[in-house]
Design a protein around this motif. Structure first.
Motif, mmCIF file in Angstrom:
data_model
loop_
_atom_site.group_PDB
_atom_site.id
_atom_site.type_symbol
_atom_site.label_atom_id
_atom_site.label_comp_id
_atom_site.label_asym_id
_atom_site.label_seq_id
_atom_site.Cartn_x
_atom_site.Cartn_y
_atom_site.Cartn_z
ATOM 1 N N GLN A 135 -0.753 31.391 59.596
ATOM 2 C CA GLN A 135 -1.595 30.420 60.320
ATOM 3 C C GLN A 135 -1.292 30.442 61.816
ATOM 4 O OE1 GLN A 135 -4.205 28.956 58.835
ATOM 5 N NE2 GLN A 135 -3.508 30.107 57.054
ATOM 6 N N LEU A 136 -0.050 30.691 62.146
ATOM 7 C CA LEU A 136 0.327 30.785 63.568
ATOM 8 C C LEU A 136 -0.374 31.979 64.204
ATOM 9 C CD1 LEU A 136 2.085 29.950 66.009
ATOM 10 C CD2 LEU A 136 3.925 31.367 65.073
ATOM 11 N N ARG A 137 -0.353 33.105 63.504
ATOM 12 C CA ARG A 137 -1.016 34.304 64.021
ATOM 13 C C ARG A 137 -2.521 34.050 64.207
ATOM 14 N NH1 ARG A 137 -4.087 38.127 62.011
ATOM 15 N NH2 ARG A 137 -3.675 37.702 59.808
ATOM 16 N N ILE A 138 -3.133 33.440 63.196
ATOM 17 C CA ILE A 138 -4.573 33.166 63.273
ATOM 18 C C ILE A 138 -4.874 32.233 64.442
ATOM 19 C CG2 ILE A 138 -6.497 31.989 62.106
ATOM 20 C CD1 ILE A 138 -5.335 33.105 59.458
ATOM 21 N N TYR A 139 -4.047 31.212 64.602
ATOM 22 C CA TYR A 139 -4.250 30.256 65.692
ATOM 23 C C TYR A 139 -4.114 30.953 67.039
ATOM 24 C CZ TYR A 139 -3.408 26.112 68.659
ATOM 25 O OH TYR A 139 -3.449 25.152 69.657
ATOM 26 N N LYS A 140 -3.099 31.798 67.162
ATOM 27 C CA LYS A 140 -2.885 32.545 68.424
ATOM 28 C C LYS A 140 -4.096 33.409 68.731
ATOM 29 C CE LYS A 140 2.045 33.359 68.952
ATOM 30 N NZ LYS A 140 3.179 34.217 68.617
ATOM 31 N N GLU A 141 -4.568 34.134 67.725
ATOM 32 C CA GLU A 141 -5.701 35.038 67.951
ATOM 33 C C GLU A 141 -6.977 34.255 68.242
ATOM 34 O OE1 GLU A 141 -5.895 38.056 64.892
ATOM 35 O OE2 GLU A 141 -3.841 38.717 65.294
ATOM 36 N N THR A 142 -7.105 33.094 67.656
ATOM 37 C CA THR A 142 -8.274 32.247 67.942
ATOM 38 C C THR A 142 -8.247 31.780 69.395
ATOM 39 O OG1 THR A 142 -8.254 31.478 65.659
ATOM 40 C CG2 THR A 142 -9.552 30.184 67.202
ATOM 41 N N LEU A 143 -7.068 31.392 69.856
ATOM 42 C CA LEU A 143 -6.949 30.973 71.258
ATOM 43 C C LEU A 143 -7.225 32.150 72.195
ATOM 44 C CD1 LEU A 143 -3.801 28.613 71.367
ATOM 45 C CD2 LEU A 143 -6.197 27.983 71.626
ATOM 46 N N GLU A 144 -6.731 33.315 71.825
ATOM 47 C CA GLU A 144 -6.994 34.493 72.660
ATOM 48 C C GLU A 144 -8.482 34.799 72.691
ATOM 49 O OE1 GLU A 144 -2.891 36.870 71.618
ATOM 50 O OE2 GLU A 144 -4.661 38.047 72.178
ATOM 51 N N ALA A 145 -9.115 34.738 71.532
ATOM 52 C CA ALA A 145 -10.554 35.041 71.455
ATOM 53 C C ALA A 145 -11.367 34.027 72.270
ATOM 54 C CB ALA A 145 -11.017 35.050 70.005
ATOM 55 N N SER A 146 -10.887 32.796 72.360
ATOM 56 C CA SER A 146 -11.654 31.788 73.106
ATOM 57 C C SER A 146 -11.703 32.144 74.583
ATOM 58 C CB SER A 146 -11.067 30.389 72.898
ATOM 59 O OG SER A 146 -9.862 30.233 73.633
ATOM 60 N N ARG A 147 -10.710 32.940 75.037
ATOM 61 C CA ARG A 147 -10.699 33.341 76.439
ATOM 62 C C ARG A 147 -11.700 34.453 76.742
ATOM 63 N NH1 ARG A 147 -5.248 35.060 76.589
ATOM 64 N NH2 ARG A 147 -5.743 36.004 78.588
ATOM 65 N N ASP A 148 -12.460 34.843 75.740
ATOM 66 C CA ASP A 148 -13.576 35.765 75.962
ATOM 67 C C ASP A 148 -14.724 35.039 76.650
ATOM 68 O OD1 ASP A 148 -13.286 37.497 72.751
ATOM 69 O OD2 ASP A 148 -12.137 37.655 74.606
ATOM 70 N N TYR A 149 -14.693 33.744 76.609
ATOM 71 C CA TYR A 149 -15.819 32.959 77.121
ATOM 72 C C TYR A 149 -15.438 32.362 78.468
ATOM 73 C CZ TYR A 149 -18.105 33.798 72.782
ATOM 74 O OH TYR A 149 -18.708 34.447 71.726
ATOM 75 N N LYS A 150 -16.218 32.687 79.476
ATOM 76 C CA LYS A 150 -15.854 32.316 80.838
ATOM 77 C C LYS A 150 -15.746 30.797 81.009
ATOM 78 C CE LYS A 150 -20.569 32.913 82.690
ATOM 79 N NZ LYS A 150 -21.328 33.675 81.692
ATOM 80 N N ASP A 173 -7.705 22.176 73.029
ATOM 81 C CA ASP A 173 -7.539 23.131 71.917
ATOM 82 C C ASP A 173 -6.124 23.696 71.848
ATOM 83 O OD1 ASP A 173 -10.836 24.583 72.513
ATOM 84 O OD2 ASP A 173 -10.205 22.738 71.514
ATOM 85 N N GLY A 174 -5.299 23.395 72.845
ATOM 86 C CA GLY A 174 -3.952 23.952 72.871
ATOM 87 C C GLY A 174 -3.855 25.122 73.833
ATOM 88 N N ASP A 175 -2.629 25.479 74.151
ATOM 89 C CA ASP A 175 -2.361 26.510 75.158
ATOM 90 C C ASP A 175 -1.506 27.610 74.536
ATOM 91 O OD1 ASP A 175 -1.413 27.965 77.399
ATOM 92 O OD2 ASP A 175 -1.648 26.202 78.671
ATOM 93 N N LEU A 176 -1.988 28.813 74.662
ATOM 94 C CA LEU A 176 -1.282 29.984 74.109
ATOM 95 C C LEU A 176 0.166 30.045 74.589
ATOM 96 C CD1 LEU A 176 -2.380 32.257 72.331
ATOM 97 C CD2 LEU A 176 -2.942 33.522 74.383
ATOM 98 N N ARG A 177 0.398 29.697 75.813
ATOM 99 C CA ARG A 177 1.740 29.797 76.409
ATOM 100 C C ARG A 177 2.738 28.878 75.691
ATOM 101 N NH1 ARG A 177 -0.807 28.858 82.326
ATOM 102 N NH2 ARG A 177 -1.909 27.359 81.014
ATOM 103 N N ASP A 178 2.242 27.768 75.146
ATOM 104 C CA ASP A 178 3.127 26.826 74.454
ATOM 105 C C ASP A 178 3.637 27.380 73.129
ATOM 106 O OD1 ASP A 178 1.119 23.895 75.376
ATOM 107 O OD2 ASP A 178 2.639 25.031 76.487
ATOM 108 N N LEU A 179 2.991 28.433 72.634
ATOM 109 C CA LEU A 179 3.373 28.953 71.320
ATOM 110 C C LEU A 179 4.541 29.928 71.388
ATOM 111 C CD1 LEU A 179 -0.183 29.558 69.783
ATOM 112 C CD2 LEU A 179 1.409 27.738 69.229
ATOM 113 N N GLU A 180 4.871 30.334 72.607
ATOM 114 C CA GLU A 180 5.897 31.381 72.754
ATOM 115 C C GLU A 180 7.228 30.989 72.131
ATOM 116 O OE1 GLU A 180 6.052 32.473 76.968
ATOM 117 O OE2 GLU A 180 3.894 32.887 76.822
#
Lengths: 413, 428
Positions: A135-150, A173-180
């Motif tokens: 679920q962590l991986r899916i969440y990370k990839e979802t956040l990354e994919a959201s950055r496809d949208y300007k 929606d949360g921040d990718l950097r916080d997941l590190e």
């Protein structure tokens, strides 16, 4: 619609909105507490973990199969930040027994809500490792994919500029950097805090109080607590100036942040609503229809933060002119004589409130947040107050707005 | 006016066809405050390439994006800007154009009759200046650019282009920038006089309305509104059974790679609309059995680190029928191979238990949508403009049995030609 408040035997505050208008029964559990900026990302991940599997349905497949087999019970878990308050809302919706063939799934709705909230897939102080990792991986990839949208990139960059440790800068929606550096145990700690929050359950549909009490004797054994929650964030907003960045998009995306310190419950709050709607109206008319600079442009007013944000997608060559046009709109509104536009706006806002009784989720949310503010949600009273707003009041609030940030994510030339 | 009560969904539908050919549907929703109305025409991007004949006998090809352009421009009317008119009533309005339809709609609490009259008037009236047409081009070009920055949308259309060579399904609904720029007032007018004939249109009203009074209002509005539609020559489509390209890679500003696998299946034009919907619903069930979270392969694909997100959908329109599986993945090439393997062996996955579970879910979705006037109206008008009564979907789903499901799988899906389109980050 009949609204009934009661406390369950366990001390859980319940609001029953009894109506046979809908073909469904819906449960909404609200868990609210003071907003902790650092925990928003963790809470997002936690919500995903809680709504995807549980102890009695210990995999995504098993959990989803249970929902599907019970006539596609719909569930949701979402976060809302209002001012300095964070609310996690768990939602369960299922069909009324009238539409099922010799079945009644009402109890299952309470059961599955209890599974999500009180029976998460935690073993030995952690979420089951493989489940957590997936679920962590899916969440990370979802956040990354959201950055496809300007538009999302723009919002995140604006949040960073406004300050991540303020309600202005929290990215919902949360921040990718916080997941590190996030650990499984951290998420469990957040869970322990979550289930000790002030809780309130809304039930909407054709169901009786005694039936609800019966289910609550088995499920959702939690109580409501009176906590002091501050929904309004009233603070001096720093001037952040003008910013720009470039990215590989065909078109630019802009966000302008305005301080508009009129808050929910203020004497002029209804005038502020009308002002914000009029602002929207002129943005569309002038920037889009008259100058053809964009397809969409809109202003969003947050009455809990005292902010108006303007968003649009334009070409960067028209940016300076767009800013100029918006400044002119703001200036003109200070002396507006457009009585017809004021009346038109009132009509739209009043009708949007009347529509809410047909939209059960929206009704429930507004009802809950008004209660948190210490008010009763009374559509007739609200619409009466809207209709009483004068053009002089609109002019008065129009003088309160000031731009604090302009941001453009420019297209690559 | 014919009344039908659908007891399984507890909805009542009234239907009449007026003298001028306009089809009228009224769905009564007692106790609701909101009332909505949808007025649609069977004109969308699929007419790209058709030939229209003007009053002088000159032929004009339909440009890409013109249905959408016309939709935009009809909001300026001799009475004023339509959005302003609805705003003054306290109502909200909008419109959309898709592959095979354009729909104008509004919703309101009060002044519904006034709003309904306006809805029946403005799309039927063509009044625009050359200047207004030129001005609209900039707005639409901004809209087209906005879509070009949306990776999921770009991928979907590239997926369609990988499957189809000649079919107009590959045309962008809003058109390309050059097509928008080339649009003329004359061509817009010709499209209007061809496709906005009441016999090509449908009205759907949803809400707590007086049926008799509403129908009288509609009849009064439509009295004397007779069009003589311009001649329309449908473009002949010689679509090969083969895919346009078996593999295609696009580079875009995307942080996570994406893939869409398209299955080009036999079109459904030889079937009646009930049967067409039965095939499409069956394909949707197969997609759910394979790839939904409760499906057979979702968990494996997640465990293998191959997906964060996966979905399937079916798109069936005149002369085309396609099934798609799309996903985000850090391992798109491996994923594409796996998905093709899964679909190739899908027949073995179809069981009675899985079928019944998915049928329950689909039937429930119908009921959920009936809770909202606007959602119900939207779904109903979308279906009725494809000549299908949305309330019959319940029967469609009920009649799908395992034998039928397997037949659809074998005949359509397993016989399909396949293409793979991947999107990778342009900086890679």
């Amino acid at each position: 619609m009949e609204i009934r408040d009661f406390i369950s035997d366990n001390g859980l505050r319940v609001v029953l909105i009894k109506t046979n208008k809908f073909k469904t029964i819906e449960l909404n559990l609200f868990l609210s507490d003071r907003l902790d900026y650092k925990s928003v990302t963790t809470l997002n991940l936690l919500a995903i973990l809680m709504k995807s599997a549980s102890k009695n349905h210990p995999s995504v497949k098993e959990f989803s199969t249970f929902l599907k087999e019970n006539y596609r019970i719909m569930i949701g878990a979402s976060l809302t930040n209002l001012g300095e308050t964070n609310t996690v809302n768990f939602k369960v919706r299922g069909l009324n027994a009238k539409f099922l063939e010799n079945e009644n799934i009402n109890e299952k709705l309470f059961y599955i809500l209890d599974e999500m909230v009180n029976n998460p897939l935690i073993e030995d102080g952690k979420f089951k490792d493989s489940y957590y990792d997936e679920q962590l991986r899916i969440y990370k990839e979802t956040l990354e994919a959201s950055r496809d949208y300007k538009e999302k990139v723009t919002i995140q960059k604006v949040n960073d500029i406004m300050g991540k440790d303020t309600p202005y800068g929290v990215f919902k929606d949360g921040d990718l950097r916080d997941l590190e550096n996030l650990k499984n145990e951290d998420v469990v700690n957040e869970y322990q805090k979550l289930i000790n929050r002030d809780a309130c359950l809304y039930v909407i549909g054709d169901i009786e109080e005694n039936e609800i009490q019966e289910y609550l004797s088995k499920y959702l054994k939690m109580s409501s607590k009176r906590s002091e929650l501050s929904l309004l964030y009233k603070a001096e907003m720093e001037d952040k100036g003008a910013h720009q960045e470039q990215a590989s998009f065909t078109q630019s995306s802009i966000c302008l942040v305005y301080n508009f310190p009129i808050y929910k419950g203020d004497e002029l709050s209804n005038a502020a609503k009308i002002y914000a709607s009029m602002f929207n109206h002129y943005l569309f008319k002038i920037v889009r229809e008259k100058h053809n600079f964009c397809y969409s442009i809109f202003a969003r007013y947050d009455a809990y933060l005292g902010v108006i944000n303007v968003y649009s997608n334009i070409e960067s060559k028209n940016y300076d002119k767009t800013l100029e046009l918006i400044d002119e709109i703001i200036e003109d509104l200070k002396n507006t004589e457009a009585h017809d536009v004021v009346e038109m706006t009132k009509g739209k806002i009043v009708n949007s409130y009347h529509k809410i009784s047909d939209l059960y989720s929206s009704y429930v949310e507004l009802h809950y947040y008004e209660r948190l503010l210490g008010n009763e949600f009374d559509i007739d009273n609200i619409t009466k107050e809207i209709n009483e707003v004068t053009i002089e009041q609109v002019r008065e609030v129009a003088t309160k707005i000031s731009r604090k940030l302009s941001f453009i994510l420019k297209e690559k030339s | 006016m014919k009344m039908t009560y659908y007891n399984r969904v507890d909805e009542t539908l009234y239907h009449d066809t007026l003298d001028n050919g306009l089809d009228v549907y009224i769905i009564v929703k007692r106790g609701y405050k909101e009332k909505c109305a949808y007025f649609g025409t069977k004109f969308g991007s699929l007419q790209t390439g058709d030939i229209l004949v003007d009053e002088h006998g000159n032929k004009h090809p339909v440009l890409g994006g013109i249905a959408h352009f016309l939709e935009h421009r009809l909001f300026d009317n001799k009475r004023g800007n339509v959005m302003d008119l609805y705003d003054n009533m306290g109502a909200s309005c909008n419109a959309f154009t898709s592959f095979n339809k354009t729909v104008y709609y509004f919703s309101s609490i009060n002044n519904f009759d006034e709003g309904l009259n306006l809805l029946l008037d403005y799309p039927s009236e063509f009044e625009m200046s050359e200047e207004a047409v030129e001005g609209e081009k900039d707005i639409i070009i901004q809209e087209v650019k906005m879509y070009k920055d949306m990776p999921d949308r770009v991928l979907f259309f590239e997926g369609l282009r990988s499957l189809y060579n000649e079919h107009p399904i590959t045309s962008e609904i809003g058109g390309e920038i050059e097509e928008v720029s080339a649009t003329t007032r004359q061509l817009l007018g010709l499209c209007h006089s061809t496709f906005y004939d009441p016999s090509n249109m449908t009205l759907v009203v949803v809400g707590d309305v007086d049926v008799k009074e509403t129908l009288e209002l509609i009849k009064k509005n439509q009295a004397g509104k007779n069009f003589k539609a311009s001649e329309h020559i449908v473009k002949e489509i010689n679509e090969s059974i083969e895919v346009a390209r078996e593999f295609h890679e696009i580079k875009m500003n995307s942080n996570i790679d994406k893939v869409i696998i398209g299955y080009k299946m036999e079109p459904l034009d030889n079937l009646d609309t009930f049967s067409q919907n039965k095939v499409v619903s069956s394909l949707d069930i197969i997609g759910n059995i394979l790839f939904s979270k409760s499906g057979e392969y979702y968990e494996d694909l997640v465990k293998e680190g191959l997906i964060s997100n996966i979905e399937s959908e079916t798109l069936a329109l005149p002369k085309m029928n396609a099934f798609f599986v799309s996903a985000e993945s850090t391992k798109v090439d491996e994923l594409a191979f796996r998905i093709k393997e899964i679909v190739a062996s899908s027949l073995d996955t179809l069981t009675e238990e899985r079928l019944q579970s998915n049928k329950k879910a689909m039937l429930s979705s119908l009921l959920y949508d009936c809770n909202s006037c606007s959602k119900l109206g939207y779904n109903f008008v979308n279906n009725i403009l494809e000549d299908f009564n949305y309330f019959e979907m319940e029967e469609v789903i009920r009649t799908i049995n395992l034998e039928y499901l397997k037949m659809v799988c074998k005949h359509y899906l397993l016989n399909a030609k396949v293409s793979v389109t991947v999107m990778k980050n342009k900086d890679d």
